[in-house]
Design an enzyme around this catalytic site. Structure first.
Site, short mmCIF file in Angstrom:
data_model
loop_
_atom_site.label_atom_id
_atom_site.label_comp_id
_atom_site.label_asym_id
_atom_site.label_seq_id
_atom_site.Cartn_x
_atom_site.Cartn_y
_atom_site.Cartn_z
N ASP A 95 13.42 8.07 -4.33
CA ASP A 95 14.34 7.46 -3.30
C ASP A 95 14.79 5.95 -3.23
O ASP A 95 13.68 5.27 -2.97
CB ASP A 95 13.91 7.87 -2.03
CG ASP A 95 14.60 7.88 -0.77
OD1 ASP A 95 15.91 7.31 -0.91
OD2 ASP A 95 14.21 7.70 0.38
N GLU A 103 20.61 1.50 2.89
CA GLU A 103 20.75 2.92 3.50
C GLU A 103 19.53 3.07 4.22
O GLU A 103 19.71 3.82 5.23
CB GLU A 103 20.57 3.81 2.06
CG GLU A 103 21.06 5.27 2.67
CD GLU A 103 19.93 6.11 3.12
OE1 GLU A 103 19.97 7.07 3.37
OE2 GLU A 103 18.82 5.54 2.53
N GLU A 104 18.36 2.68 3.95
CA GLU A 104 17.15 3.13 4.55
C GLU A 104 17.04 2.53 6.07
O GLU A 104 16.56 3.37 6.72
CB GLU A 104 15.69 2.43 3.86
CG GLU A 104 15.79 3.06 2.35
CD GLU A 104 15.32 4.48 2.30
OE1 GLU A 104 15.35 5.19 3.43
OE2 GLU A 104 15.08 5.08 1.16
N ASP A 150 21.08 10.98 -4.08
CA ASP A 150 19.90 10.58 -2.97
C ASP A 150 19.15 11.53 -2.40
O ASP A 150 18.47 11.80 -1.56
CB ASP A 150 20.81 9.89 -1.80
CG ASP A 150 19.52 9.09 -0.98
OD1 ASP A 150 18.38 8.84 -1.58
OD2 ASP A 150 19.86 8.69 0.15
ZN LIG Z 1 17.53 7.82 0.02
#
Ligand SMILES: [Zn+2]
Length: 490
Positions: A309, A343-344, A371
């Protein structure tokens, strides 16, 4: 091109086959027609997959990224250096129009202290209770804070026991449901504790919340992740506790009338900083202003190495375009690789991308995100419907030999959600989901937990699908305005 196709079909039938991408191409895949034309999808897919599994560079890229720049949380030095790394990698892959596109991101830092200890009963001899601050949490006062532990498994239970929870440290201990066959479904049913735990806890007067880690495994690796505060609700500290630690603490609370713990965190939020999405392209030979986008997110949590990730998704996206660039042929439309930032803990990169490309969103034929980890690919999920679905299903069938032949309804990840909301076709690579939450996002998410062959099969599938869509004679019809809400950040 006029004449007879390599499948022995008149050219107009080949065109129809290309439009439908179903039977004749499936036949070609089965019979491995040796003299297929350079632009025959089945032949191109075969060559891309052959090259990737034999000589792919996805894993070596992932090793370089994960060992050199493991903690790529937005605003960090590793994240900034990862942008430079991606520029270099895209240029080395021969991509065109390689560039940075600006966005503004939050800058939360974990600090050095994450401590949870049992104070009462003094005689309790518990193994350590491993914790990690949740992303975005405030710190405790220096030296920590103490409180009774109240264990709850649902919001209804919290409501019922609100008086008891006042002044306490809550343990939100609802496990991911092991009876769910799809771990992502189990995650979806538990992750609200992480996202809104601090808000719900503060509403009943709790001092802090501990959230059982989002994994089906029982181990001592706490899993961090995003949480949020609401305006007008007191901010309280929030930390993830390992699943085994949660079990030990809950058992202690069952055995003793009053269990008091001390929690200390020193994380903090710094001012926003300027960061970037990283973009590179292969300019299409006939319709350069139409795009098939492949991407992943360059940021990662600050524990482990961000391998599954989402280092895996990033290197697969770069690799997909590198493969096409290396082997050709250049497809009809442009291929674009986008590595999104943030994104996180904010999705700022994805939103900035949508804003920066507003004028060409209707020429985004398909946006594909990887993802869900670098595991063996099983297929793709998409919001496409009707004729677009049929075309994609025909292409996906070509990927069956590498294990990625299924097409599912629904799909698209967090970074593609703004484009889906704008009416675009989106898609997500779907690898085997069984082990994703063993790693995401914890100290276990390291490059040695990614299998080179599995990563390569995913990269090859991504390259193949993107090439085939970019080569379709007619652009995929856009879906009717989406009713699906954007997925939660993973
Ligand atoms: Zn991710």
């Amino acid at each position: 091109m006029r004449g007879t196709s390599t499948l022995g079909l008149p050219s107009h039938l080949t065109a129809l086959a290309a439009l439908l991408f179903i039977a004749p191409l499936g036949l070609a895949a089965q019979t491995q027609t040796p003299s297929a034309s350079q632009n025959d999808p089945a032949e191109v897919v075969r060559r891309l997959m052959d090259e990737e599994v034999a000589r792919g560079e996805a894993y070596s890229m992932l090793q370089e990224l994960c060992t050199g720049l493991p903690h790529r949380l937005s605003g960090s030095e590793d994240a900034a250096n990862a942008e430079a790394w991606a520029l270099k990698r895209m240029r080395a892959a021969g991509l065109q129009n390689v560039r940075l596109e600006e966005c503004t991101v939050p800058h939360w830092v974990r600090g050095r202290i994450a401590r949870l200890g049992v104070v009462t009963p003094a005689e309790a001899k518990l193994a350590p209770l491993p914790i990690l601050a949740l992303g975005g949490s405030i710190a405790t006062p220096p030296g920590g804070l103490r409180g009774r532990v109240v264990v709850v498994r649902s919001w209804d239970e919290l409501k019922t026991r609100a008086a008891e929870a006042r002044g306490a440290i809550l343990l939100l201990d609802r496990p991911m449901d092991p009876t769910e066959h799809d771990p992502f479904e189990a995650y979806g049913k538990a992750v609200d504790q992480r996202g809104r735990g601090a808000v719900e806890g503060a509403k009943v007067g709790a001092k802090a919340v501990l959230v059982r880690s989002m994994t089906l495994r029982l181990d001592d690796f706490p899993h961090t992740g995003a949480m949020h505060y609401d305006d007008g609700v007191t901010k309280i500290p929030a930390a993830a506790i390992s699943t085994a630690g949660a079990e030990r603490l809950a058992a202690l609370v069952r055995a003793h009338a009053a269990v008091e713990v001390e929690l200390e965190l020193d994380c903090k939020e710094l001012p926003d900083v300027t960061a970037h999405n990283v973009v590179g392209e292969i300019v299409g030979r006939e319709r350069p202003d139409e795009f098939v986008v492949v991407g992943g997110h360059l940021d990662a949590w600050d524990v482990g190495e961000g391998a599954h990730d989402d280092g895996a998704g990033c290197v697969q996206a770069i690799e997909a375009l590198r493969l096409v660039r290396a082997l050709g042929p250049v497809p009809r439309r442009s291929l674009r690789c986008v590595l999104w930032m943030n994104e996180e803990n904010g999705l700022r990169g994805a939103r900035a991308y949508k804003a920066a490309h507003a004028a060409e969103l209707d020429r985004h034929v398909l946006t594909i995100e990887s993802d869900r980890g670098g595991f063996a690919p099983r297929g793709f999920g998409t919001n496409a419907a009707g004729a677009a679905w049929d075309a994609l299903a025909g292409i996906a069938a070509l990927l069956a030999p590498g294990g990625a032949g299924t097409l599912e309804h629904g799909g698209g990840g967090a970074d593609t959600s703004p484009l889906e909301a704008a009416g675009g076709n989106v898609m997500e690579l779907l690898p085997d989901p069984a082990r994703y939450f063993d790693y995401h996002p914890s100290a276990r998410d390291t490059v040695d937990q990614v299998h080179p062959r599995e990563l390569a099969l995913g990269a090859g599938a991504l390259a193949s699908l993107a090439w085939c869509v970019a080569e379709l004679p007619d652009a995929l019809p856009r879906p009717t305005p989406a009713a699906t809400p954007p997925p939660a950040s993973k």
